[in-house]
Each structure stands twice: as structure tokens, then as C-alpha cells.
Design a protein around this motif. Structure first.
Motif, short mmCIF file in Angstrom:
data_model
loop_
_atom_site.label_atom_id
_atom_site.label_comp_id
_atom_site.label_asym_id
_atom_site.label_seq_id
_atom_site.Cartn_x
_atom_site.Cartn_y
_atom_site.Cartn_z
N ALA A 198 -7.97 1.34 0.61
CA ALA A 198 -8.34 0.09 -0.05
C ALA A 198 -7.63 -1.10 0.60
CB ALA A 198 -7.99 0.16 -1.53
N TYR A 224 0.84 -1.19 0.00
CA TYR A 224 0.00 0.00 0.00
C TYR A 224 0.88 1.25 0.00
CZ TYR A 224 0.89 0.82 5.01
OH TYR A 224 1.48 1.08 6.21
N ILE A 232 -11.07 -8.10 -1.96
CA ILE A 232 -11.38 -6.75 -2.40
C ILE A 232 -11.32 -6.73 -3.93
CG2 ILE A 232 -8.96 -5.95 -2.32
CD1 ILE A 232 -10.05 -3.18 -1.52
N THR A 233 -12.19 -5.93 -4.55
CA THR A 233 -12.16 -5.74 -6.00
C THR A 233 -11.66 -4.33 -6.28
OG1 THR A 233 -14.00 -7.28 -6.35
CG2 THR A 233 -13.51 -5.72 -8.12
N ILE A 234 -10.60 -4.24 -7.08
CA ILE A 234 -9.98 -2.95 -7.37
C ILE A 234 -9.90 -2.71 -8.87
CG2 ILE A 234 -8.65 -2.93 -5.23
CD1 ILE A 234 -6.83 -3.57 -8.49
N SER A 259 -12.37 4.86 -4.63
CA SER A 259 -11.09 4.70 -3.93
C SER A 259 -10.53 3.29 -3.99
CB SER A 259 -11.25 5.12 -2.45
OG SER A 259 -12.20 4.29 -1.81
N ASN A 260 -11.31 2.33 -4.49
CA ASN A 260 -10.80 0.96 -4.61
C ASN A 260 -9.95 0.83 -5.87
OD1 ASN A 260 -12.14 0.32 -2.30
ND2 ASN A 260 -13.37 -1.33 -3.17
N THR A 261 -8.77 1.42 -5.81
CA THR A 261 -7.88 1.45 -6.96
C THR A 261 -6.48 0.99 -6.56
OG1 THR A 261 -7.28 3.75 -6.54
CG2 THR A 261 -9.14 3.34 -8.04
N CYS A 267 -10.38 -4.52 -13.97
CA CYS A 267 -10.77 -4.81 -12.60
C CYS A 267 -10.22 -6.17 -12.15
CB CYS A 267 -12.29 -4.80 -12.47
SG CYS A 267 -13.03 -3.20 -12.88
N LEU A 323 -1.84 -0.89 -3.61
CA LEU A 323 -3.14 -0.29 -3.33
C LEU A 323 -2.98 1.00 -2.53
CD1 LEU A 323 -3.57 -3.52 -3.51
CD2 LEU A 323 -5.76 -3.04 -2.43
N LYS A 372 -9.11 -2.52 3.80
CA LYS A 372 -10.39 -3.22 3.70
C LYS A 372 -10.21 -4.74 3.73
CE LYS A 372 -12.83 0.44 1.21
NZ LYS A 372 -13.49 0.85 -0.06
#
Length: 266
Positions: free
Chosen positions: A144, A53, A116-118, A79-81, A98, A140, A147
Motif C-alpha cells: 500500500a 510502512y 491512496i485510500t486505506i 491490501s489497502n490497509t 476509511c 501502512l 502505491k
């Protein structure tokens, strides 16, 4: 003998008619796969990687980057990137794709929600933490990462797979350039999330102009397209399906603006 020959001739003709009919059906299905709604992006198999991260709790570090998403919220990604390594980045053609990621074999995995899906929105360095990674790395943003894993981990082994991008609304087109050069950023892309090819058509010229890939999610055309409504045709990199977004912009479109279409991949 004459009757026998006539009977077999009719059978042969009927057989040819059946073959031709099947050929026409196959051609129709193939065309629908490219221009209609037959082809849909499906999840891929699971593979190994590592995840890290960056940034702070605001996720401000996700803005900009190697894909051209100046603002991931306005672009439809939230923000899930994550930044993705070169083996996943695919020279920018994977921007907007994705991934479902699962934290594994770490005591810091969120046991209640290890998934998590990013969306890939930037480029990251490769990971050689394990040979099985083959260079796959997800960097990430901090919110994200939190999570599905505790921050104490720093770097964690994960498994990942490509999944369909579930988007609300149509593909968005942000325009840049000048009177002789049009640069278009395609955003909020559903399905595979990726685009391999784009075309643009002005309402006055009436002809499709093939665009070339510039960088990230942008494609360019060297043409005078001012003063006319613009339509776009886009091809999915993953499925090869083609969609047409007609009259996306008004005739008085300006650079720096983002225009929304009513079509998207699934």
C-alpha cells in the motif's frame, strides 16, 4: 365583534395546523435519518499526519491485529490497509474506517499518484514527528505504501481525511462464542465504516437483545440463541444511522462461520 373573533380563531387554528404539520414532517425526516437512507457519511476536512510502512511485499503482516480482522481479504478490505494511532483508533470504534491520504513535501512522493485510500484495520503507535500531527500516524503495509510513495522515504509527512467506505455487498457477521455467549465481528461496513452499537434477535425469542462492545469490531451478548435464525441491528458510530439486517443466519448457524447480509451503510 363576534364575527371578528370567529375569523381570528379560525386563523389561529389554521396556524396551529401548519405548525403541527411541520413538526410531523420534521419528526419523519429525523426518523428517516436514523433508520432510512437520508444520512450519508461525508468526507471530513484535511489534517496533518505522518506515514510509515511495515512488513514485506506480500502484505501478510496485515492479518489479525487489534481490530479482529483475521483475514483482510475475506473481510472485504483487501491490501489497502493500515494500522492507525490511538488518536484515530478511538478504542477500536474506528476499526474499518476509511482514510484518504496524500503524500506531501517529500521528494519520494509518487507525483503521478500521491493519493491512496486505506482502511484502518489495526492499532499503531502515535507520531510526534510534527506538532501539527497531534499524534496522528498511519503505518501502512508495504504494498500500500509503495502505491503513493517510494520506500526510500521510510517516513513521510501526509495530509489525511476520513472518506466514505465504498463496499460491495452487505455487512458481514462472523460468529464466535458458545451456547451461552455470542461474540459477533461486523465486517465490510460501508459509509462511515464504523459501528457504535449492535443488537441481536433470535427468530424464536422475537426480542432485540442489546449487545456490548468487546474489542475491535466485535460485540457480545450473553444469551442462548442456538437453533434459531439471527437478525442484527447495527448503529453507525459516525452518522448514528441504524440498519436492520433480518434473518442473516440460518437456524443451524455455527461459530467460526461468516454470514452475509443484504444491507449496508452509504
Amino acid at each position: 365583534m363576534a364575527f371578528s373573533f370567529s375569523f381570528h380563531s379560525r386563523n389561529f387554528i389554521n396556524f396551529l395546523s401548519i405548525i403541527i404539520s411541520f413538526s410531523l414532517i420534521e419528526a419523519t425526516v429525523t426518523q428517516a435519518a436514523y433508520y432510512g437512507s437520508v444520512v450519508q457519511f461525508r468526507p471530513t476536512t484535511w489534517k496533518h499526519a505522518h506515514a510509515t510502512y511495515y512488513g514485506d511485499g506480500t502484505a501478510r503482516g496485515t492479518m489479525g491485529g487489534a481490530c479482529g480482522f483475521e483475514n483482510v481479504y475475506d473481510s472485504g478490505y483487501g491490501s489497502n490497509t493500515a494500522a492507525i494511532s490511538p488518536v484515530l483508533f478511538n478504542n477500536g470504534f474506528a476499526c474499518g474506517t476509511c482514510f484518504q491520504i496524500k503524500c506531501i513535501t517529500s521528494q519520494w512522493c509518487n507525483k503521478a499518484s500521491p493519493y491512496i485510500t486505506i482502511t484502518g484495520t489495526d492499532r499503531a503507535p502515535p507520531s510526534w514527528a510534527a506538532a501539527s500531527d497531534n499524534g496522528a500516524h498511519f503505518d501502512l503495509n508495504k504494498p500500500a505504501f509503495m502505491k503513493f510513495c517510494g520506500l526510500t522515504a521510510g517516513i513521510v509527512p501526509v495530509i489525511y481525511r476520513r472518506v466514505p467506505c465504498m463496499k460491495s455487498g452487505g455487512i458481514r457477521f462472523k460468529l464466535q462464542g458458545n451456547g451461552y455467549w455470542l461474540l459477533v465481528f461486523a465486517m465490510n461496513v460501508g459509509g462511515g465504516g464504523d459501528i457504535s452499537k449492535m443488537w441481536v434477535r433470535g427468530s424464536k425469542s422475537g426480542r432485540w437483545i442489546s449487545m456490548t462492545h468487546n474489542w475491535g469490531v466485535s460485540h457480545q451478548a450473553f444469551a442462548e440463541l442456538g437453533g434459531q435464525s439471527l437478525s442484527f441491528r447495527v448503529q453507525s458510530y459516525s452518522t448514528k444511522k441504524i440498519l436492520t439486517a433480518s434473518y442473516v443466519t440460518p437456524s443451524n448457524w455455527v461459530t467460526g462461520m461468516t454470514y452475509k447480509s443484504s444491507v449496508n451503510f452509504h
